[in-house]
Design a protein around this motif. Structure first.
Motif, short mmCIF file in Angstrom:
data_model
loop_
_atom_site.label_atom_id
_atom_site.label_comp_id
_atom_site.label_asym_id
_atom_site.label_seq_id
_atom_site.Cartn_x
_atom_site.Cartn_y
_atom_site.Cartn_z
N ASP A 32 -27.95 -50.26 5.14
CA ASP A 32 -26.85 -49.51 4.65
C ASP A 32 -25.59 -50.24 5.27
O ASP A 32 -25.19 -50.27 6.24
CB ASP A 32 -26.84 -48.06 5.29
CG ASP A 32 -25.85 -47.63 4.61
OD1 ASP A 32 -25.66 -46.70 3.56
OD2 ASP A 32 -24.70 -47.14 5.31
N GLU A 33 -24.75 -50.86 4.30
CA GLU A 33 -23.42 -51.65 4.77
C GLU A 33 -22.50 -50.70 5.49
O GLU A 33 -22.08 -51.22 6.36
CB GLU A 33 -23.18 -52.19 3.28
CG GLU A 33 -23.57 -53.13 2.74
CD GLU A 33 -23.85 -54.49 3.15
OE1 GLU A 33 -23.01 -54.68 4.21
OE2 GLU A 33 -24.85 -55.06 3.12
N GLU A 34 -22.38 -49.55 4.97
CA GLU A 34 -21.45 -48.63 5.92
C GLU A 34 -21.90 -48.47 7.41
O GLU A 34 -21.14 -48.72 8.27
CB GLU A 34 -21.19 -47.51 5.23
CG GLU A 34 -20.42 -46.62 5.91
CD GLU A 34 -19.71 -45.10 5.03
OE1 GLU A 34 -19.27 -44.22 5.78
OE2 GLU A 34 -20.40 -45.04 4.09
N TRP A 35 -23.25 -48.14 7.55
CA TRP A 35 -23.86 -48.14 8.91
C TRP A 35 -23.54 -49.55 9.70
O TRP A 35 -23.24 -49.40 10.95
CB TRP A 35 -25.08 -47.67 8.93
CG TRP A 35 -25.82 -47.54 10.37
CD1 TRP A 35 -25.93 -46.14 10.70
CD2 TRP A 35 -26.47 -48.18 11.10
NE1 TRP A 35 -26.54 -46.48 12.07
CE2 TRP A 35 -26.85 -47.47 12.30
CE3 TRP A 35 -26.54 -49.57 10.91
CZ2 TRP A 35 -27.55 -48.04 13.36
CZ3 TRP A 35 -27.44 -50.38 12.02
CH2 TRP A 35 -27.67 -49.37 13.23
N VAL A 36 -24.04 -50.45 9.08
CA VAL A 36 -24.01 -51.60 9.71
C VAL A 36 -22.57 -52.21 10.21
O VAL A 36 -22.23 -52.46 11.27
CB VAL A 36 -24.41 -52.90 8.98
CG1 VAL A 36 -24.04 -54.33 9.35
CG2 VAL A 36 -25.85 -52.61 8.70
N ALA A 37 -21.59 -51.68 9.32
CA ALA A 37 -20.04 -51.95 9.59
C ALA A 37 -19.68 -51.09 11.02
O ALA A 37 -19.14 -51.78 11.61
CB ALA A 37 -19.22 -51.77 8.58
N ARG A 38 -20.20 -50.05 10.87
CA ARG A 38 -19.75 -48.95 11.96
C ARG A 38 -20.42 -49.30 13.21
O ARG A 38 -19.81 -49.07 14.34
CB ARG A 38 -20.28 -47.75 11.57
CG ARG A 38 -19.65 -46.60 12.46
CD ARG A 38 -18.48 -45.89 12.03
NE ARG A 38 -17.94 -44.79 13.10
CZ ARG A 38 -17.05 -45.00 13.84
NH1 ARG A 38 -16.41 -45.89 13.87
NH2 ARG A 38 -16.84 -43.80 14.47
N GLN A 39 -21.42 -50.29 13.15
CA GLN A 39 -22.23 -50.47 14.45
C GLN A 39 -21.68 -51.91 15.07
O GLN A 39 -22.57 -52.40 15.92
CB GLN A 39 -23.83 -50.46 14.30
CG GLN A 39 -24.09 -49.27 13.78
CD GLN A 39 -24.01 -48.11 14.90
OE1 GLN A 39 -24.22 -48.18 16.13
NE2 GLN A 39 -23.61 -46.71 14.44
N GLY A 40 -20.75 -52.41 14.61
CA GLY A 40 -20.12 -53.62 15.40
C GLY A 40 -20.94 -55.06 14.81
O GLY A 40 -20.85 -55.93 15.53
N VAL A 41 -21.87 -54.79 13.95
CA VAL A 41 -22.78 -55.85 13.58
C VAL A 41 -21.84 -57.06 12.89
O VAL A 41 -22.51 -58.40 12.73
CB VAL A 41 -23.86 -55.30 12.44
CG1 VAL A 41 -24.70 -56.50 12.06
CG2 VAL A 41 -24.80 -54.43 13.37
N ALA A 42 -20.84 -56.61 12.19
CA ALA A 42 -19.82 -57.55 11.69
C ALA A 42 -20.34 -58.54 10.78
O ALA A 42 -20.11 -59.68 10.78
CB ALA A 42 -19.25 -58.29 12.79
#
Length: 444
Positions: free
Chosen positions: A334-344
């Motif tokens: 999930d793109e939103e989850w990934v962005a929120r987790q600092g995966v950048a």
């Protein structure tokens, strides 16, 4: 231009395991303000998880100097050497002990900017670990999600929260995944590769670890056209951040895995270069893979539980079972989850450390010495907790070394080195062989 951006900075890193040395050293390199070179001195805290030469080589981070020390030896070195930045890459209790020890050692003298944080996903002991790290000038959070949680904990107990600084994991990188390799290509031919990233202590029992190994080997048998790799963190007798009582190398003995299954060591980034599907229970390797957009599966076979750490990945789109993977399922993050987790994974990684660099530049350019370190825990706020933490590192309630604390005046001789290695080996034997037997006897 700030003076800190034009001179070469002296940076020290104190670490207590191979993974924390990797995090601390790479963090130190990323924290240097733009235009500033650094001299990196590494200190390895002597203990059960002190990394071996092989582990240090596998990490692949260069230091200008590197030596093993006790906590008291380190505190002495910090009064004899002058540094601009100090990174404490330790377990929470170690950070707290060093903060109090350094406060006592430095007093009101000029001191470096002190930085600490976490190696990976923070899925347990959130309040405990954070309050043990309070008192550093910067407490690094690896994502926006973590930064919000960290500030909430500090503010909730009335502790200063301004030290919390959002960054990202310092070891993300590598070429983005470009899709499944075409085995018909004339050059670079290789099979579809599945990698299971093992963890030393998750799961923590023989039954569950044997189950995961059986499923991994079973996947290799079901898909003989695939290469199935078991990526291991350490070799038998070595320790990493967590104790590994039941290494997979031992569990695989007596098995008859197919030819397309094998064990691998080495740098995780190099393994990800040839990975088409990363599978794990909750390893930080999942974040490394997601950063590169490698399809990533976080296993649900043993449940989604705080004890396993895979609950952190709820909402990620990565949760899957071996049955699903055997049938060909490839999770889509999930793109939103990934962005929120600092995966950048969106390319924002290049600016992830900007706020931390700006904060460090501000502190380095501040006129006069920095104020003394002020941890939340003191003999007044935690009289039944703090003294025990400090005593484990041979420090008194005021942070001063206790009488008789180990602090060598010179490099250890050959005899002392042999004794240390023997003692460390005996400890590991007790952890890996004797302790499990005692526990099994207690369950009868």
């Amino acid at each position: 231009m700030p003076a800190s951006a034009t001179k070469s900075l002296r940076v020290a890193v104190l670490a207590d395991s191979d993974t924390r040395w990797k995090w601390g050293a790479l963090t130190a390199q990323r924290l240097a303000p733009a235009g500033a070179g650094i001299r990196l001195d590494g200190y390895l805290l002597r203990g059960r998880a002190t990394p071996t030469a092989r582990q240090l080589q596998e990490v692949g981070v260069h230091a200008d100097s590197l030596r093993e020390v006790t906590g008291v030896e380190f505190l002495r070195a910090m009064t004899e050497e002058s540094y601009d930045i100090l990174v404490l890459a330790l377990v929470g209790g170690g950070v707290q002990a060093m903060l109090h020890g350094l406060r006592h050692a430095w007093g009101t003298e000029k001191r470096p900017v002190v930085v600490t944080g976490y190696v990976g996903v923070v899925y347990e002991k959130l309040a405990d670990g954070l309050l043990l790290r309070h008192g550093a000038d910067l407490v690094l959070a690896n994502s926006a999600h973590d930064a919000d949680r960290f500030r909430a904990v500090y503010e909730g107990v009335g502790a200063e929260a301004s030290a919390v600084t959002e960054v990202a994991l310092p070891f993300l990188g590598g070429a983005p995944y470009e899709g499944e390799h075409d085995p018909s290509a004339e050059q670079g031919r290789r099979p579809y590769t599945v990698v299971f990233a093992a963890q030393p202590s998750v799961p923590d029992n023989r039954k569950d670890r044997a189950y995961l190994l059986d499923r991994l080997i079973g996947h290799a048998r079901r898909h003989p056209e695939r290469e199935v790799l078991l990526k291991l963190r350490s070799k038998p007798g070595e320790h990493t951040t967590h104790i590994e009582e039941l290494p997979y190398q031992k569990l695989v003995q007596g098995q008859d895995p197919p030819a397309n299954f094998r064990l691998v060591y080495g740098h995780m980034g190099e393994v990800l270069d040839r990975t088409d599907l990363l599978v794990t229970v909750s390893s930080t390797a999942a974040l490394e893979a997601l950063h590169r957009r490698v399809p990533t599966a976080v296993l649900t076979d043993l449940g989604v539980r705080e004890l396993l750490g895979n609950h952190h990945f709820t909402g990620s789109g990565c949760l899957a079972s071996w049955d699903q993977l055997d049938a060909g399922h490839r999770p889509v993050a999930d793109e939103e989850w990934v962005a929120r987790q600092g995966v950048a994974a969106d390319g924002s990684y290049v600016t992830a450390f900007d706020a931390a660099r700006a904060r460090i530049t501000e502190l380095l350019d501040r006129p006069g010495p920095l104020p003394p370190l002020t941890p939340y825990y003191t003999p007044e706020t935690a009289p039944g907790y703090l003294p025990g933490i400090l005593a484990r590192h041979h420090l008194g309630p005021d942070g001063a070394p206790l009488p008789g604390a180990p602090a060598a005046d010179k490099a250890p001789g050959a005899v002392r080195q042999i004794v240390r290695r023997a003692a460390r080996g005996a400890y590991r034997h007790g952890v890996q062989r004797v302790a499990p037997v005692i526990r099994r006897m207690g369950e009868l």
